[in-house]
Design a protein around this motif. Structure first.
Motif, PDB file in Angstrom:
ATOM      1  N   LYS A   8      -9.088  43.232  -0.413  1.00 41.81           N
ATOM      2  CA  LYS A   8      -8.628  43.264  -1.790  1.00 41.81           C
ATOM      3  C   LYS A   8      -9.846  43.454  -2.658  1.00 41.81           C
ATOM      4  O   LYS A   8     -10.829  42.732  -2.517  1.00 41.81           O
ATOM      5  N   LEU A  41      -9.700  39.425  -9.782  1.00 38.28           N
ATOM      6  CA  LEU A  41      -9.417  38.649  -8.576  1.00 38.28           C
ATOM      7  C   LEU A  41      -8.972  37.230  -8.913  1.00 38.28           C
ATOM      8  O   LEU A  41      -8.173  36.634  -8.189  1.00 38.28           O
ATOM      9  N   ASP A  91      -5.422  36.740  -8.976  1.00 40.32           N
ATOM     10  CA  ASP A  91      -4.705  36.881  -7.713  1.00 40.32           C
ATOM     11  C   ASP A  91      -4.131  35.530  -7.284  1.00 40.32           C
ATOM     12  O   ASP A  91      -4.745  34.483  -7.483  1.00 40.32           O
ATOM     13  N   HIS A 150      -3.370  34.685  -4.175  1.00 42.66           N
ATOM     14  CA  HIS A 150      -3.664  34.269  -2.802  1.00 42.66           C
ATOM     15  C   HIS A 150      -4.481  32.973  -2.793  1.00 42.66           C
ATOM     16  O   HIS A 150      -5.483  32.859  -3.501  1.00 42.66           O
TER      17      HIS A 150
END
Lengths: 384, 263
Positions: free
Chosen positions: B223, B230, B233, B235
């Protein structure tokens, strides 16, 4: 093809206008292209071309690619012109190239490398250094001998301190695993000895004494020497490499911090394994060498096995065997000691593992032969 | 249309036996950017770097560097590629039998026909650019500290003024001051020489101060985005990575520096 002609070549044109010189850099001034232009660049700067020049302009307007090599070439040209008393200006550099020029200009040239001594002195200096290291090495090895002996004695008093798993493992590695190579080489040495002996003794009609020669030389000297040299090359070097790798890996340091004594954990089992195994290997080597020699005298001189054994029996006594065998544990201890010692002296990098291993083998074989000479003198004095 | 990327990876598959490291991995590295590559231990960062520079063959997929397919390159193309990239290995990987200057001269002598003298002077410039003192040029790698070995390795990687620079954990093992000066050195060189840099790192401060974008190796894929992107994100690993105490500290430090510059 991307490799060829990707970048235009570096070009340089000069333009003289009265007292002003214009150096026009064009194309790609990069490391790869610089080689073609180096000579030309120097050529434009010779004294004749510069006669009467007061001002020079280096123009970078038409440069397509420019890297540190280009910057270096530009700056070097400028410096040479300045040295010749010419006023220099650099044009058309742009912000990026200006930054690169500044970065390159700021780097200082390295001072010339330190000069070594010249021949006669350098030889003496090396000799002195070598002598000193030799003395220091001998002292360190003697110190290690003392340390190991102490650990040995302590282990004898308290056998539970001996690491038996490790001991058996090393006996397997240094003893059982080396049977094929020791046997083969001893056999061949027996063949060689018998052949040479038969050849020489036949001139006196004393062929039968080949058997005596074979028996005595194998039992007293050759068997143990061959074994010791093979073991030094095979197991002594392995000890150095193993311990040296552990040293590089800081495993030895880790051991010390945990409170383990590396001499007890690493050196004792290895040296003890060699001391136990070497007499057995030597005996085995003796048998194999005599077998080889016996085969050879049978083929060469027609002395059949029965006659061979009879002659051997007459010529040998137990002393001959003992003289050889008694050296085995001594040599084994020296080989193990030197192997472990050089391993523990490994420096912090992988390269030194290699040099130490070489040293260990050379030193071990050297010491074995020196000790063998001492043994010979000793036995001749006491009349064995 | 966007310019051709410096590195283009498509559908990369890497596996050791049955252990799959990368699967369907895509990554574009733009020209002139500094891309940080991060990921957990054992996620295959170094393997990815080794695959890009051709030390390891991919099991499937294609890797293009500067428009050349690394996997199917013939020896001439490989030689050209190796003159266009520079690699800094973790501990410098300097040739131990050569002095620093000789180390830097190796690529120059391999790829160009410059005179001895020019090689030596260019090598000294690189040694200086890498931030080493001039007298370090004649020292052997074993006489240098870890930080100096890294700088010497960087000087060798820069020897041919490459287009792409690969850095494997350049600041690992350096003290914070050394790491910070290495970071600014990388940034300066990137600006002066117009390099594309791919840098494997775990140094939060490097990521914030130096990298234009960050590529995260996660679940065998990548990614990529700016740190700000980021952070959005969802995740959990990425959130933990940038939102954890170290990530937050580095972000705060970065903010203080930029605020300081504005006032």
């Amino acid at each position: 093809m991307a490799t060829a002609g990707r970048e235009a070549a570096a070009r340089l044109t000069t333009d003289r206008d009265g007292s002003q010189l214009r150096l026009l850099f064009a194309g790609s001034w990069t490391t790869a292209n610089l080689a073609d232009r180096e000579a030309e660049l120097d050529g434009t700067l010779n004294r004749r071309a510069l006669a009467g020049v007061e001002r020079a302009v280096l123009s970078l307007d038409q440069v397509t690619h420019f890297d540190t090599a280009g910057a270096w070439a530009t700056l070097r040209t400028a410096r040479r012109l300045r040295d010749a008393g010419v006023e220099v200006a650099i044009e058309g550099a742009g912000a990026d190239r200006q930054r690169l020029l500044e970065a390159v200009e700021q780097t200082e040239p390295a001072p010339s490398p330190p000069r070594g001594l010249r021949f006669p002195l350098s030889f003496l200096a090396n000799l002195g250094k070598l002598t000193l290291t030799l003395g220091a090495d001998a002292r360190a090895l003697t110190g290690f001998l003392g340390l190991t002996t102490l650990v040995f004695l302590r282990a004898l008093l308290r056998p539970s301190r001996i690491r038996f798993t490790s001991l058996i493992h090393h006996m397997q590695k240094t003893g059982v695993d080396s049977l094929p190579i020791v046997g083969l080489l001893a056999f061949l040495i027996g063949v060689v000895l018998a052949y040479q002996g038969a050849d020489q003794l036949a001139r006196f009609g004393a062929q039968i004494y080949t058997v005596n020669l074979l028996g005595i030389s194998v039992l007293r000297e050759m068997g143990i020497l061959i074994t010791a040299i093979i073991v030094a090359g095979r197991s002594g070097s392995a000890f150095t490499a193993q311990i040296g790798t552990m040293k590089v890996n800081q495993e030895i340091d880790a051991m010390r911090t945990i409170g383990l004594d590396p001499v007890e954990v690493l050196v004792l089992p290895r040296a003890l394994a060699l001391v136990l195994v070497m007499p057995l290997l030597t005996f085995y080597a003796n048998i194999m060498a005599i077998l080889g020699g016996g085969l050879m005298v049978w083929v060469l001189l027609g002395i059949d096995p029965a006659a061979f054994v009879r002659q051997l029996h007459q010529s040998l006594n137990v002393e001959a065997l003992l003289v050889g065998m008694i050296k085995a544990p001594v040599f084994a201890f020296v080989i193990g000691l030197v192997g472990c010692f050089e391993g523990l002296r490994t420096g912090g990098n992988a390269e030194s593992v290699g040099t130490q291993t070489t040293r260990a083998v050379v030193e071990a074989i050297f010491l074995v032969i020196v000790l063998d000479a001492f043994f010979s003198v000793f036995f001749s004095v006491i009349g064995v | 249309m966007e310019q051709d990327p410096a590195i283009r990876i498509k559908g990369l598959l890497t596996q050791f036996g049955s252990n799959v490291i990368h699967k369907d991995l895509d990554l574009n590295v733009r020209r002139g950017e500094i891309l940080g590559l991060v990921g957990g231990s054992g996620s295959g960062k170094s393997v990815l770097m080794n695959t890009i520079i051709g030390l390891r063959r991919p099991n499937a997929g294609s890797i293009e560097v500067l428009g050349q397919n690394v996997d199917q390159a013939n020896s001439a193309t490989l030689k050209w590629l190796s003159s266009r990239w520079g690699v800094l290995f973790q501990d410098g990987a300097l040739f131990s039998s050569l002095t620093v200057r000789q180390n830097v001269e190796v690529p120059l002598k391999t790829h160009t026909e410059l005179s001895e003298h020019a090689c030596a002077e260019l090598a000294e410039i690189k040694v200086g650019l890498a931030g080493l003192p001039p007298d370090a040029a004649h020292k052997y790698p074993s006489e240098l500290s870890g930080g100096m070995r890294k700088r010497a390795g960087l000087a060798r990687a820069l020897a041919l003024d490459p287009d792409i620079l690969f850095l494997d954990e350049p600041t690992a093992g350096l003290d914070p001051i050394g790491a910070a000066s290495f970071d600014s050195l990388v940034q300066e060189l990137q600006r002066a020489l117009g390099l594309t840099i791919l840098m494997v790192t775990h140094d939060m401060d490097s990521l914030y101060t130096v990298c234009d974008r960050v590529a995260v190796l996660l679940d065998r894929r990548i990614k990529v985005g700016t740190i700000a992107e980021l952070m959005e994100d969802s995740h959990p690993w990425i959130a933990e990575y940038f939102g954890g105490p170290r990530g937050r500290a580095a972000a705060d430090a970065r903010r203080r520096v930029t605020d300081g510059r504005k006032t």
